[in-house]
Design an enzyme around this catalytic site. Structure first.
Site, PDB file in Angstrom:
ATOM      1  N   ARG A  56      46.219  53.957  22.262  1.00  0.00           N
ATOM      2  CA  ARG A  56      45.230  53.310  23.142  1.00  0.00           C
ATOM      3  C   ARG A  56      44.249  54.396  23.604  1.00  0.00           C
ATOM      4  O   ARG A  56      44.687  55.479  23.995  1.00  0.00           O
ATOM      5  CB  ARG A  56      45.912  52.651  24.366  1.00  0.00           C
ATOM      6  CG  ARG A  56      46.828  51.479  23.991  1.00  0.00           C
ATOM      7  CD  ARG A  56      47.297  50.730  25.217  1.00  0.00           C
ATOM      8  NE  ARG A  56      46.246  49.882  25.769  1.00  0.00           N
ATOM      9  CZ  ARG A  56      46.372  49.206  26.909  1.00  0.00           C
ATOM     10  NH1 ARG A  56      47.480  49.299  27.627  1.00  0.00           N
ATOM     11  NH2 ARG A  56      45.384  48.443  27.342  1.00  0.00           N
ATOM     12  N   ARG A  74      52.778  49.149  29.516  1.00  0.00           N
ATOM     13  CA  ARG A  74      51.356  49.349  29.767  1.00  0.00           C
ATOM     14  C   ARG A  74      51.209  49.967  31.148  1.00  0.00           C
ATOM     15  O   ARG A  74      52.211  50.185  31.832  1.00  0.00           O
ATOM     16  CB  ARG A  74      50.537  48.064  29.574  1.00  0.00           C
ATOM     17  CG  ARG A  74      51.208  46.743  29.833  1.00  0.00           C
ATOM     18  CD  ARG A  74      51.613  46.498  31.250  1.00  0.00           C
ATOM     19  NE  ARG A  74      50.496  46.744  32.141  1.00  0.00           N
ATOM     20  CZ  ARG A  74      50.564  47.079  33.390  1.00  0.00           C
ATOM     21  NH1 ARG A  74      51.755  47.223  33.982  1.00  0.00           N
ATOM     22  NH2 ARG A  74      49.512  47.284  34.139  1.00  0.00           N
ATOM     23  N   GLY A  75      49.949  50.231  31.547  1.00  0.00           N
ATOM     24  CA  GLY A  75      49.726  50.928  32.817  1.00  0.00           C
ATOM     25  C   GLY A  75      49.612  52.416  32.522  1.00  0.00           C
ATOM     26  O   GLY A  75      50.488  52.988  31.859  1.00  0.00           O
ATOM     27  N   ASP A 109      42.375  53.967  34.993  1.00  0.00           N
ATOM     28  CA  ASP A 109      42.854  54.499  33.710  1.00  0.00           C
ATOM     29  C   ASP A 109      42.224  55.843  33.392  1.00  0.00           C
ATOM     30  O   ASP A 109      42.839  56.692  32.741  1.00  0.00           O
ATOM     31  CB  ASP A 109      42.582  53.494  32.596  1.00  0.00           C
ATOM     32  CG  ASP A 109      43.588  52.362  32.688  1.00  0.00           C
ATOM     33  OD1 ASP A 109      43.386  51.471  33.531  1.00  0.00           O
ATOM     34  OD2 ASP A 109      44.605  52.418  31.973  1.00  0.00           O
ATOM     35  N   GLN A 169      48.100  40.442  33.660  1.00  0.00           N
ATOM     36  CA  GLN A 169      48.972  41.407  34.354  1.00  0.00           C
ATOM     37  C   GLN A 169      49.140  41.033  35.830  1.00  0.00           C
ATOM     38  O   GLN A 169      50.192  41.276  36.421  1.00  0.00           O
ATOM     39  CB  GLN A 169      48.387  42.821  34.265  1.00  0.00           C
ATOM     40  CG  GLN A 169      48.425  43.454  32.890  1.00  0.00           C
ATOM     41  CD  GLN A 169      47.152  43.202  32.108  1.00  0.00           C
ATOM     42  OE1 GLN A 169      46.475  42.204  32.315  1.00  0.00           O
ATOM     43  NE2 GLN A 169      46.822  44.093  31.193  1.00  0.00           N
ATOM     44  N   ASN A 177      38.816  51.039  34.757  1.00  0.00           N
ATOM     45  CA  ASN A 177      40.054  50.308  35.070  1.00  0.00           C
ATOM     46  C   ASN A 177      39.956  48.955  34.380  1.00  0.00           C
ATOM     47  O   ASN A 177      38.965  48.654  33.697  1.00  0.00           O
ATOM     48  CB  ASN A 177      40.227  50.174  36.594  1.00  0.00           C
ATOM     49  CG  ASN A 177      41.606  49.651  36.968  1.00  0.00           C
ATOM     50  OD1 ASN A 177      42.622  50.161  36.482  1.00  0.00           O
ATOM     51  ND2 ASN A 177      41.679  48.629  37.791  1.00  0.00           N
ATOM     52  N   LYS A 178      40.968  48.160  34.543  1.00  0.00           N
ATOM     53  CA  LYS A 178      41.055  46.863  33.852  1.00  0.00           C
ATOM     54  C   LYS A 178      39.770  46.056  33.961  1.00  0.00           C
ATOM     55  O   LYS A 178      39.154  46.024  35.031  1.00  0.00           O
ATOM     56  CB  LYS A 178      42.246  46.095  34.443  1.00  0.00           C
ATOM     57  CG  LYS A 178      42.521  44.739  33.860  1.00  0.00           C
ATOM     58  CD  LYS A 178      42.652  44.753  32.356  1.00  0.00           C
ATOM     59  CE  LYS A 178      43.670  45.709  31.833  1.00  0.00           C
ATOM     60  NZ  LYS A 178      43.575  45.925  30.358  1.00  0.00           N
TER      61      LYS A 178
HETATM   62  O1  MRU Z   1      45.908  47.232  29.824  1.00  0.00           O
HETATM   63  P1  MRU Z   1      46.813  47.749  30.888  1.00  0.00           P
HETATM   64  O2  MRU Z   1      47.755  46.721  31.432  1.00  0.00           O
HETATM   65  O3  MRU Z   1      47.517  49.016  30.451  1.00  0.00           O
HETATM   66  O4  MRU Z   1      45.836  48.141  32.064  1.00  0.00           O
HETATM   67  C1  MRU Z   1      46.374  48.664  33.232  1.00  0.00           C
HETATM   68  C2  MRU Z   1      45.359  48.919  34.274  1.00  0.00           C
HETATM   69  O5  MRU Z   1      44.181  48.743  34.080  1.00  0.00           O
HETATM   70  C3  MRU Z   1      45.858  49.509  35.551  1.00  0.00           C
HETATM   71  O6  MRU Z   1      45.084  49.077  36.618  1.00  0.00           O
HETATM   72  C4  MRU Z   1      45.759  51.025  35.439  1.00  0.00           C
HETATM   73  O7  MRU Z   1      46.429  51.482  34.304  1.00  0.00           O
HETATM   74  C5  MRU Z   1      46.267  51.709  36.632  1.00  0.00           C
HETATM   75  S1  MRU Z   1      48.023  51.686  36.614  1.00  0.00           S
HETATM   76  C6  MRU Z   1      48.718  52.492  37.867  1.00  0.00           C
END
Ligand code: MRU
Length: 367
Positions: free
Chosen positions: A103, A46-47, A254, A213, A264-265
């Site tokens: 995603r 992920r990320g 994201d 996370q 973002n998250k």
């Molecule tokens: O659902 P995830 O774990 O993929 O979400 C990740 C995030 O929201 C991160 O903050 C984002 O991808 C930036 S990663 C450098």
């Protein structure tokens, strides 16, 4: 040291299984685009940037699966014949559709797939179809996407660390670290870089319900990098900002719309509101391909809605009444007006608005 996230060898991509961290370091293997997409969807990795790099290799794997393998000549594999530019392109387009469906929010995934398709088209236009040379060109492109991500992280680390004062007390959310990229990370890369410059007094990581996370990945990374740090639950953020001298919040992204609104998250938006209330600068660190100029503002960003089981279960155990309704939007959008600065590999953008974003994006990076 953070273990390698992706290890590509012709025919297979070994992926660090982030669902098992921090307790176990183990890898799973993808051999085609569908397996890569499944790993992305199931959060094996992920990320945003890392998803993009994996998708680029997912395209390569698909070509390898459908093509000849070792001989250098086209051949029939699994009943399919990859003997022409048209067949190769069709294979890649289908792989891209599969990967993009994994995603919806992180634009890095779409960027990587489109870039691989563009490379394929350019190559096919310029050269008569030769499977092995075509495959080599796409392998090089996937490698380039990966190296660019690593370099972007290093530059963001430098720019971001430059924004932080000595003895900074910072707060971050989710995981925007090495585990989310092929380099040192975006937001966490800024923190570790600033730490190496002796600028960090303390870093707080919010646990990031429901996927944790922050608790499983970020605090692990910070500890491994020797950054003095504490884990907090998400609902402690306001109290910690008020009482513990937090003087910067830094997160990843994201997808960023043309006007700077940032997805973002889930929970990021709340932190930005809290930071504004407490007079704390709120920074977003993200590589330039995270900025989606096609989207006028954040309301146009598609927010992934994940299974509500991820909210009602923790570690496989039900933590709410059985059968209860729950929601799981995985991301939220922070309005540009709450963001003090965007940190990209091209420099710092502040104030955050379309004019400044477009100006910064048009800059070339001096080699
Ligand atoms: O659902 P995830 O774990 O993929 O979400 C990740 C995030 O929201 C991160 O903050 C984002 O991808 C930036 S990663 C450098």
């Amino acid at each position: 040291m953070i273990p390698p996230r992706l290890i590509y060898k012709p025919g297979r991509l070994k992926i660090l299984d982030q669902r098992l961290l921090p307790h176990k370091i183990a890898y799973t293997t993808a051999r085609d685009a569908a397996e890569t997409a499944a790993a992305i969807k199931d959060m094996v990795l992920r990320g945003a940037p890392l998803i993009g790099c994996a998708a680029a290799y997912g395209m390569v794997l698909e070509l390898e699966q459908q093509g000849s393998g070792a001989s250098g000549q086209w051949s029939v594999v699994g009943g399919r014949k990859l003997d022409s530019a048209t067949a190769a392109r069709k294979t890649l387009v289908a792989a891209g559709i599969t990967l993009k469906a994994a995603r919806p929010t992180a634009v890095a995934l779409f960027y990587a797939v489109d870039r691989m398709l563009e490379k394929a088209d350019l190559w096919l236009k310029a050269h008569p179809f030769d499977y092995m040379r075509f495959l080599a060109a796409l392998r090089r492109e996937a490698g380039l996407i990966t190296r660019e991500d690593k370099a972007a992280c290093a530059r963001m680390g430098d720019f971001g660390a430059g924004l932080l004062k000595k003895n900074s007390i910072v707060l971050t959310h989710c995981n925007a670290g090495a585990l989310a990229t092929m380099g040192i990370g975006t937001a966490v890369g800024v923190i570790t870089k600033a730490h190496s410059l002796k600028k960090i007094k303390h870093a707080y990581s919010s646990e990031t319900r429901p996927y944790l996370q922050g608790a499983r990945l970020t605090i692990w990374e910070l500890a491994r990098s020797g950054v003095p740090s504490s884990l907090i639950t998400d609902n402690m953020a306001a109290h910690i900002m008020k009482t513990c001298g937090v003087n910067a919040v830094i997160v990843g992204a994201d997808r960023i719309a043309a006007n700077g609104d940032t997805a973002n998250k889930i929970g990021t938006y709340g932190l930005a509101v809290l930071a504004r209330y407490h007079g704390i600068p709120f920074y977003v660190a993200a590589p330039a391909p995270t900025i989606d100029l096609k989207l006028k503002n954040g309301s146009l960003i598609k927010i992934e809605e994940r299974s509500s089981d991820e909210v009602t279960f923790i570690n496989g155990r039900l933590c709410a009444p059985k059968g209860v309704n729950a929601r799981h939007p995985a991301f939220d959008v922070t309005p540009a007006g709450l963001i003090t600065a965007l940190v990209t590999e091209k420099g710092v953008i502040s104030p955050v608005n379309k004019k400044n974003i477009v100006k910064q994006l048009s800059k070339r990076i001096a080699k």
